[in-house]
Design a protein around this motif. Sequence first.
Motif, PDB file in Angstrom:
ATOM      1  N   VAL A 254     -53.319 -58.468  -5.701  1.00  0.00           N
ATOM      2  CA  VAL A 254     -52.489 -59.503  -5.085  1.00  0.00           C
ATOM      3  C   VAL A 254     -51.044 -59.322  -5.535  1.00  0.00           C
ATOM      4  O   VAL A 254     -50.757 -59.280  -6.736  1.00  0.00           O
ATOM      5  N   GLY A 255     -50.130 -59.224  -4.575  1.00  0.00           N
ATOM      6  CA  GLY A 255     -48.703 -59.134  -4.870  1.00  0.00           C
ATOM      7  C   GLY A 255     -48.055 -60.506  -4.780  1.00  0.00           C
ATOM      8  O   GLY A 255     -48.261 -61.234  -3.799  1.00  0.00           O
ATOM      9  N   ILE A 256     -47.288 -60.882  -5.787  1.00  0.00           N
ATOM     10  CA  ILE A 256     -46.605 -62.187  -5.843  1.00  0.00           C
ATOM     11  C   ILE A 256     -45.103 -61.921  -5.893  1.00  0.00           C
ATOM     12  O   ILE A 256     -44.593 -61.401  -6.887  1.00  0.00           O
ATOM     13  N   LEU A 257     -44.392 -62.286  -4.825  1.00  0.00           N
ATOM     14  CA  LEU A 257     -42.936 -62.092  -4.733  1.00  0.00           C
ATOM     15  C   LEU A 257     -42.273 -63.466  -4.703  1.00  0.00           C
ATOM     16  O   LEU A 257     -42.530 -64.277  -3.808  1.00  0.00           O
ATOM     17  N   GLY A 258     -41.430 -63.746  -5.696  1.00  0.00           N
ATOM     18  CA  GLY A 258     -40.772 -65.049  -5.785  1.00  0.00           C
ATOM     19  C   GLY A 258     -39.323 -64.989  -5.349  1.00  0.00           C
ATOM     20  O   GLY A 258     -38.634 -63.995  -5.595  1.00  0.00           O
TER      21      GLY A 258
ATOM     22  N   ASP B 138     -28.454 -63.175  -2.313  1.00  0.00           N
ATOM     23  CA  ASP B 138     -28.907 -63.619  -0.996  1.00  0.00           C
ATOM     24  C   ASP B 138     -30.444 -63.575  -0.928  1.00  0.00           C
ATOM     25  O   ASP B 138     -31.069 -62.555  -1.229  1.00  0.00           O
ATOM     26  N   THR B 139     -31.039 -64.685  -0.515  1.00  0.00           N
ATOM     27  CA  THR B 139     -32.501 -64.807  -0.501  1.00  0.00           C
ATOM     28  C   THR B 139     -33.152 -63.767   0.410  1.00  0.00           C
ATOM     29  O   THR B 139     -34.086 -63.059   0.005  1.00  0.00           O
ATOM     30  N   PHE B 140     -32.669 -63.674   1.631  1.00  0.00           N
ATOM     31  CA  PHE B 140     -33.263 -62.741   2.598  1.00  0.00           C
ATOM     32  C   PHE B 140     -33.128 -61.301   2.118  1.00  0.00           C
ATOM     33  O   PHE B 140     -34.074 -60.511   2.188  1.00  0.00           O
ATOM     34  N   ASP B 141     -31.936 -60.966   1.599  1.00  0.00           N
ATOM     35  CA  ASP B 141     -31.714 -59.592   1.120  1.00  0.00           C
ATOM     36  C   ASP B 141     -32.646 -59.244  -0.029  1.00  0.00           C
ATOM     37  O   ASP B 141     -33.102 -58.094  -0.150  1.00  0.00           O
ATOM     38  N   ALA B 142     -32.937 -60.210  -0.889  1.00  0.00           N
ATOM     39  CA  ALA B 142     -33.833 -59.960  -2.017  1.00  0.00           C
ATOM     40  C   ALA B 142     -35.249 -59.664  -1.531  1.00  0.00           C
ATOM     41  O   ALA B 142     -35.935 -58.780  -2.067  1.00  0.00           O
ATOM     42  N   VAL B 143     -35.698 -60.397  -0.507  1.00  0.00           N
ATOM     43  CA  VAL B 143     -37.020 -60.119   0.061  1.00  0.00           C
ATOM     44  C   VAL B 143     -37.023 -58.727   0.684  1.00  0.00           C
ATOM     45  O   VAL B 143     -37.949 -57.933   0.473  1.00  0.00           O
ATOM     46  N   ALA B 144     -35.965 -58.422   1.447  1.00  0.00           N
ATOM     47  CA  ALA B 144     -35.871 -57.104   2.097  1.00  0.00           C
ATOM     48  C   ALA B 144     -35.888 -55.970   1.074  1.00  0.00           C
ATOM     49  O   ALA B 144     -36.460 -54.902   1.315  1.00  0.00           O
ATOM     50  N   LYS B 145     -35.292 -56.219  -0.087  1.00  0.00           N
ATOM     51  CA  LYS B 145     -35.209 -55.190  -1.123  1.00  0.00           C
ATOM     52  C   LYS B 145     -36.577 -54.858  -1.705  1.00  0.00           C
ATOM     53  O   LYS B 145     -36.873 -53.685  -2.010  1.00  0.00           O
ATOM     54  N   TYR B 146     -37.437 -55.852  -1.869  1.00  0.00           N
ATOM     55  CA  TYR B 146     -38.684 -55.647  -2.614  1.00  0.00           C
ATOM     56  C   TYR B 146     -39.947 -55.681  -1.762  1.00  0.00           C
ATOM     57  O   TYR B 146     -41.010 -55.253  -2.225  1.00  0.00           O
ATOM     58  N   PHE B 147     -39.868 -56.199  -0.540  1.00  0.00           N
ATOM     59  CA  PHE B 147     -41.082 -56.467   0.216  1.00  0.00           C
ATOM     60  C   PHE B 147     -41.955 -55.221   0.407  1.00  0.00           C
ATOM     61  O   PHE B 147     -43.154 -55.236   0.106  1.00  0.00           O
ATOM     62  N   ASP B 148     -41.366 -54.156   0.901  1.00  0.00           N
ATOM     63  CA  ASP B 148     -42.155 -52.947   1.180  1.00  0.00           C
ATOM     64  C   ASP B 148     -42.744 -52.351  -0.098  1.00  0.00           C
ATOM     65  O   ASP B 148     -43.877 -51.863  -0.106  1.00  0.00           O
ATOM     66  N   GLU B 149     -41.968 -52.429  -1.179  1.00  0.00           N
ATOM     67  CA  GLU B 149     -42.441 -51.930  -2.473  1.00  0.00           C
ATOM     68  C   GLU B 149     -43.679 -52.694  -2.925  1.00  0.00           C
ATOM     69  O   GLU B 149     -44.666 -52.099  -3.393  1.00  0.00           O
TER      70      GLU B 149
END
Length: 504
Positions: free
Chosen positions: A137-141, A163-174
């Motif tokens: 399970v991946g947990i991204l905060g 920036d919230t969206f940019d932070a998700v974009a940075k880590y999501f695929d990883e």
Amino acid sequence: MKDLKIYFTSDLHGYVYPTDYVNTTEKNIGILNIINSFEKDDNTLIIDGGDTIQGSPFTNYLSNTDFDVHPIATIFNEGQYDFVTLGNHDFNYGKKYLKKYLDNLNAKCVCANVIDNTGELPIQPYQIKTMANGLEVGILGITTDFINRWERPENIENINITDTFDAVAKYFDEVKTKCDLIIGVYHGGFENDLESHELLSSTKENIAFKLCKEFDFDILLTGHQHIPISNKTIFGTHIVQTPHNGSKFVKLNLTIDDNGSINIISSLEEIKLNPNKEMFNKFLPLENKVQEWLDTPVGFLSTELQPGDRLEMALNGSHLANFINQIQLETSDADISCTAFANVIHGFNKNISVRNILSTYPYPNTLVVLEVNREILKLALERSASYFNNDNGNISISQSFLKPKLEHYNYDYFANIEYTFDLNKEVGNRVVSIKYKGEELNYTKKLTLVMNNYRASGAGGYECYDKCKVVKEIVLEMPEIIINYFKNNPNVTVDTTKYITVKY
């Protein structure tokens, strides 16, 4: 087939014991009741979505005392929390207070857009958790990046809120490549109506709808808006959100079959009055000190100041608002003042106690004095005038202040100016008179206006204040300012002036 159970809390706001502190009656709320409702096994995650360590008299008292281990960290450890993220209010009492909470937590803090340049805060962007059944399970905060706008600079010194969206974009695929399921824990809410998908807010304060649309989270655990949401899916993402102050929590059950097909059911659980006895007794001496402090008498008013109907107060003014403005004016020596009410208001009795003050003014706001002119005041007043909807003479509260979340706190009451709204005119052109000392304010006259630091940041649609000259900052928090006011004025005569006139 593999199962996963999740318990989720958010926006607990420091409500530890089963009380709302308005009085001493026990209520079905609070962290101690919630953790006794958890049934955890090796395939269960317990997660908190932030705004955890500020907001109650308990945490207000705690922030002014010297302690080593944060009680809420100890209680979360007893409740076996696995992960937390940070909310905007978790920064309100400064980094040292926040650090005591995080340093003593067994749970991991995940918040991809909070970067501590000193490395002192134990925050990571995400975590991968392997459950007993082998499920990865991946947990991204993430948290709302409006913290930069709202928070006092000294409280986030050397901390970058990106920036919230940019932070998700940075880590999501990883994260996605490392797990079977990806869960977002977002201290933020929805900018669109969840039924019609109509855009309700164009700011970046809440972007959960956009996150669900752009990223294929399996689950997005949300907060900040205090909207009860469960068992709902948008764009293929299962979404939940809790109300505030520990009044409900989310229970979520997920199954994933051998083909990778996922089924999720979630519910908002009622709180039972059954507090964890060990933690209840451990911190009872502290709670008793809080209750004793709350009952400390501080002064007397010439009249009771109880809140009325929201619409009626906005249309006709409020003696309770006048009183807060009265305090702000004396404290700041400003020419004029504005204030707003929290979504829940308790008001003042004639005999004032600390409990009265913290129930009516729960925020740790400080005061800022800005230099303004008629142009700035008109823009600010027009924002307040947009609170009203006029349907052929039937006046109601505008939906923009009700959805996606209640924003009564963005309607401002002014003092020491007389102002007139004409609701027959269109929004943005409703302010037809602004008088100071009985005369229409001209465009060259400069005045000093005192307000709380949240409003001075331009938050809530008051961007007109962004570039105003800061004349003075008063760094005491408002509850303390109110208490000090009574020390100087033990018997207060309330200002009953009617500053507003509304035509319709």
